[in-house]
Design a protein around this motif. Sequence first.
Motif, mmCIF file in Angstrom:
data_model
loop_
_atom_site.group_PDB
_atom_site.id
_atom_site.type_symbol
_atom_site.label_atom_id
_atom_site.label_comp_id
_atom_site.label_asym_id
_atom_site.label_seq_id
_atom_site.Cartn_x
_atom_site.Cartn_y
_atom_site.Cartn_z
ATOM 1 N N SER A 242 -1.146 9.707 8.138
ATOM 2 C CA SER A 242 -2.039 10.670 7.490
ATOM 3 C C SER A 242 -1.491 12.087 7.581
ATOM 4 N N TYR B 222 6.121 8.782 5.973
ATOM 5 C CA TYR B 222 4.881 8.126 5.580
ATOM 6 C C TYR B 222 5.093 6.615 5.445
ATOM 7 N N THR B 223 6.148 6.239 4.742
ATOM 8 C CA THR B 223 6.439 4.813 4.534
ATOM 9 C C THR B 223 6.741 4.126 5.864
ATOM 10 N N TRP C 189 0.832 -1.201 0.000
ATOM 11 C CA TRP C 189 0.000 0.000 0.000
ATOM 12 C C TRP C 189 0.874 1.262 0.000
ATOM 13 N N ARG D 145 7.567 11.762 2.826
ATOM 14 C CA ARG D 145 7.266 10.485 2.181
ATOM 15 C C ARG D 145 8.031 9.335 2.845
ATOM 16 N N ASN E 204 0.743 4.123 -2.941
ATOM 17 C CA ASN E 204 0.522 5.531 -2.660
ATOM 18 C C ASN E 204 1.706 6.378 -3.114
ATOM 19 N N THR F 35 1.694 16.392 0.583
ATOM 20 C CA THR F 35 0.801 16.898 -0.457
ATOM 21 C C THR F 35 0.778 18.427 -0.451
ATOM 22 N N GLU G 233 1.269 7.083 -6.622
ATOM 23 C CA GLU G 233 0.186 8.049 -6.809
ATOM 24 C C GLU G 233 0.643 9.475 -6.501
ATOM 25 N N ALA G 234 1.500 9.641 -5.510
ATOM 26 C CA ALA G 234 1.947 10.977 -5.091
ATOM 27 C C ALA G 234 3.018 11.554 -6.013
ATOM 28 N N TYR H 253 3.572 3.553 7.660
ATOM 29 C CA TYR H 253 2.816 2.443 7.075
ATOM 30 C C TYR H 253 3.399 1.117 7.533
ATOM 31 N N TRP I 33 1.288 12.435 5.097
ATOM 32 C CA TRP I 33 0.716 12.519 3.755
ATOM 33 C C TRP I 33 0.227 13.935 3.471
#
Length: 125
Positions: free
Chosen positions: A105, A92-93, A49, A89, A53, A112, A56-57, A96, A108
Amino acid sequence: MPIAIWCVLVAAFLPMLAVLPAKMSKGFDNARPRDPAFFAEGFRARAQWAQANGFEAFPLFAAAVGVGLWQGGDPIWIDKLAILFVLMRIIYTLCYWTDRASPRSLSWMVATASSVAIFTSPLWS
């Protein structure tokens, strides 16, 4: 060359690095690298996942760096924001991998927002 350009290169590889620990674990079959059963649950699923993501980013970030730099944004601010994106990022990883949803979140959102700030930097810098 601006640091932000190097950050685009790093960000391009982050999704692949996000799934690497799962693929290095026992049971991974390189003949079937996308086997959904391998990534069905636990750490392996979260790593998959995170990779998805990351892919996607990446387009927004890469486009933002291009727009920001080539439309006259302040390269110093763009470099700082690009570094912030990469750091967020990575966090974020890690979130996760360790199943920490709220910090994930938050990282993220900051990543963003960094992309949006880079994209709009020609307007405010």
